[in-house]
Design a protein around this motif. Sequence first.
Motif, PDB file in Angstrom:
ATOM      1  N   GLU A   8      40.687   6.818 -13.312  1.00 31.65           N
ATOM      2  CA  GLU A   8      40.724   7.872 -14.328  1.00 31.65           C
ATOM      3  C   GLU A   8      39.921   7.518 -15.579  1.00 31.65           C
ATOM      4  OE1 GLU A   8      43.818  10.802 -16.689  1.00 31.65           O
ATOM      5  OE2 GLU A   8      44.595   9.368 -15.238  1.00 31.65           O
ATOM      6  N   HIS A   9      39.999   6.277 -16.013  1.00 32.81           N
ATOM      7  CA  HIS A   9      39.281   5.852 -17.220  1.00 32.81           C
ATOM      8  C   HIS A   9      38.477   4.596 -16.918  1.00 32.81           C
ATOM      9  CE1 HIS A   9      41.399   8.823 -19.547  1.00 32.81           C
ATOM     10  NE2 HIS A   9      42.539   8.376 -19.049  1.00 32.81           N
ATOM     11  N   PRO A  10      37.271   4.771 -16.346  1.00 35.62           N
ATOM     12  CA  PRO A  10      36.484   3.601 -15.968  1.00 35.62           C
ATOM     13  C   PRO A  10      36.033   2.793 -17.189  1.00 35.62           C
ATOM     14  CG  PRO A  10      35.196   5.598 -15.709  1.00 35.62           C
ATOM     15  CD  PRO A  10      36.592   6.023 -16.061  1.00 35.62           C
ATOM     16  N   SER A  11      35.779   1.531 -16.961  1.00 33.75           N
ATOM     17  CA  SER A  11      35.353   0.614 -18.013  1.00 33.75           C
ATOM     18  C   SER A  11      33.832   0.500 -18.016  1.00 33.75           C
ATOM     19  CB  SER A  11      35.965  -0.773 -17.771  1.00 33.75           C
ATOM     20  OG  SER A  11      35.285  -1.752 -18.514  1.00 33.75           O
ATOM     21  N   ILE A  12      33.210   0.832 -19.138  1.00 36.92           N
ATOM     22  CA  ILE A  12      31.758   0.719 -19.257  1.00 36.92           C
ATOM     23  C   ILE A  12      31.322  -0.726 -19.040  1.00 36.92           C
ATOM     24  CG2 ILE A  12      31.709   0.455 -21.775  1.00 36.92           C
ATOM     25  CD1 ILE A  12      29.152   2.501 -19.806  1.00 36.92           C
ATOM     26  N   GLU A  13      32.154  -1.680 -19.448  1.00 38.31           N
ATOM     27  CA  GLU A  13      31.810  -3.088 -19.253  1.00 38.31           C
ATOM     28  C   GLU A  13      31.769  -3.446 -17.769  1.00 38.31           C
ATOM     29  OE1 GLU A  13      34.128  -2.059 -21.526  1.00 38.31           O
ATOM     30  OE2 GLU A  13      32.870  -2.417 -23.284  1.00 38.31           O
ATOM     31  N   GLN A  14      32.763  -2.989 -17.011  1.00 36.08           N
ATOM     32  CA  GLN A  14      32.775  -3.270 -15.573  1.00 36.08           C
ATOM     33  C   GLN A  14      31.616  -2.571 -14.869  1.00 36.08           C
ATOM     34  OE1 GLN A  14      36.563  -2.351 -13.851  1.00 36.08           O
ATOM     35  NE2 GLN A  14      37.583  -4.092 -14.804  1.00 36.08           N
ATOM     36  N   ILE A  15      31.341  -1.352 -15.266  1.00 34.23           N
ATOM     37  CA  ILE A  15      30.253  -0.605 -14.634  1.00 34.23           C
ATOM     38  C   ILE A  15      28.913  -1.262 -14.921  1.00 34.23           C
ATOM     39  CG2 ILE A  15      28.988   1.578 -14.679  1.00 34.23           C
ATOM     40  CD1 ILE A  15      31.792   2.904 -15.152  1.00 34.23           C
ATOM     41  N   THR A  16      28.647  -1.579 -16.175  1.00 31.54           N
ATOM     42  CA  THR A  16      27.337  -2.119 -16.523  1.00 31.54           C
ATOM     43  C   THR A  16      27.181  -3.579 -16.124  1.00 31.54           C
ATOM     44  OG1 THR A  16      28.070  -2.527 -18.803  1.00 31.54           O
ATOM     45  CG2 THR A  16      26.920  -0.452 -18.365  1.00 31.54           C
ATOM     46  N   SER A  17      28.263  -4.240 -15.720  1.00 31.02           N
ATOM     47  CA  SER A  17      28.137  -5.619 -15.245  1.00 31.02           C
ATOM     48  C   SER A  17      27.325  -5.696 -13.957  1.00 31.02           C
ATOM     49  CB  SER A  17      29.518  -6.240 -15.035  1.00 31.02           C
ATOM     50  OG  SER A  17      30.155  -5.677 -13.902  1.00 31.02           O
ATOM     51  N   HIS A  18      27.149  -4.589 -13.273  1.00 30.09           N
ATOM     52  CA  HIS A  18      26.362  -4.542 -12.036  1.00 30.09           C
ATOM     53  C   HIS A  18      24.864  -4.377 -12.299  1.00 30.09           C
ATOM     54  CE1 HIS A  18      29.608  -4.253  -9.027  1.00 30.09           C
ATOM     55  NE2 HIS A  18      30.284  -3.722 -10.020  1.00 30.09           N
ATOM     56  N   LEU A  19      24.481  -4.123 -13.527  1.00 35.60           N
ATOM     57  CA  LEU A  19      23.090  -3.786 -13.821  1.00 35.60           C
ATOM     58  C   LEU A  19      22.221  -5.013 -14.027  1.00 35.60           C
ATOM     59  CD1 LEU A  19      23.677  -0.889 -16.363  1.00 35.60           C
ATOM     60  CD2 LEU A  19      23.369  -0.734 -13.887  1.00 35.60           C
ATOM     61  N   THR A  20      20.975  -4.876 -13.637  1.00 40.03           N
ATOM     62  CA  THR A  20      19.973  -5.890 -13.938  1.00 40.03           C
ATOM     63  C   THR A  20      19.113  -5.361 -15.090  1.00 40.03           C
ATOM     64  OG1 THR A  20      18.436  -4.942 -12.332  1.00 40.03           O
ATOM     65  CG2 THR A  20      19.887  -6.716 -11.560  1.00 40.03           C
ATOM     66  N   ALA A  21      18.308  -6.224 -15.652  1.00 39.05           N
ATOM     67  CA  ALA A  21      17.476  -5.837 -16.801  1.00 39.05           C
ATOM     68  C   ALA A  21      16.520  -4.697 -16.466  1.00 39.05           C
ATOM     69  CB  ALA A  21      16.698  -7.048 -17.303  1.00 39.05           C
ATOM     70  N   ASP A  22      16.143  -4.557 -15.198  1.00 38.85           N
ATOM     71  CA  ASP A  22      15.193  -3.509 -14.807  1.00 38.85           C
ATOM     72  C   ASP A  22      15.871  -2.305 -14.143  1.00 38.85           C
ATOM     73  OD1 ASP A  22      15.911  -4.845 -12.491  1.00 38.85           O
ATOM     74  OD2 ASP A  22      13.881  -4.907 -11.675  1.00 38.85           O
ATOM     75  N   ALA A  23      17.177  -2.156 -14.327  1.00 37.69           N
ATOM     76  CA  ALA A  23      17.924  -1.044 -13.722  1.00 37.69           C
ATOM     77  C   ALA A  23      17.418   0.301 -14.233  1.00 37.69           C
ATOM     78  CB  ALA A  23      19.406  -1.178 -14.036  1.00 37.69           C
ATOM     79  N   VAL A  24      17.494   1.315 -13.370  1.00 36.40           N
ATOM     80  CA  VAL A  24      17.150   2.691 -13.741  1.00 36.40           C
ATOM     81  C   VAL A  24      18.299   3.584 -13.294  1.00 36.40           C
ATOM     82  CG1 VAL A  24      15.555   4.617 -13.407  1.00 36.40           C
ATOM     83  CG2 VAL A  24      14.674   2.267 -13.483  1.00 36.40           C
ATOM     84  N   TRP A  25      18.780   4.432 -14.202  1.00 39.56           N
ATOM     85  CA  TRP A  25      19.846   5.395 -13.907  1.00 39.56           C
ATOM     86  C   TRP A  25      19.246   6.772 -14.126  1.00 39.56           C
ATOM     87  CZ3 TRP A  25      24.776   5.207 -12.091  1.00 39.56           C
ATOM     88  CH2 TRP A  25      25.613   6.295 -12.326  1.00 39.56           C
TER      89      TRP A  25
END
Length: 90
Positions: free
Chosen positions: A19-36
């Motif tokens: 219900e309330h996702p964590s931006i920290e947990q979500i962005t922990s999967h990103l690399t410096a060259d990520a594109v959303w």
Amino acid sequence: MAKDPGTIVTALMQKFDIEHPSIEQITSHLTADAVWHNMPAEPASGADAVRRAMEPSMSWSWRGFETVHQVVQGNVVLNEIGRAPCRERV
């Protein structure tokens, strides 16, 4: 052993399935060259830009995503989403 890009993106999408996702947990999967690229918006390039693009939606009431199809070619992953998050503000 490194995971394949499809597995990484699937794990990322599962972080939204509360219900309330964590931006920290979500962005922990990103690399410096990520594109959303959250269509129809312009793509956000780089981990910091992706985080800024995601932050406004963190106040929504989430129900997760339903991935209908996933296509992986090299390090590019495309997900077709069948059910998207509810945009009701909490």
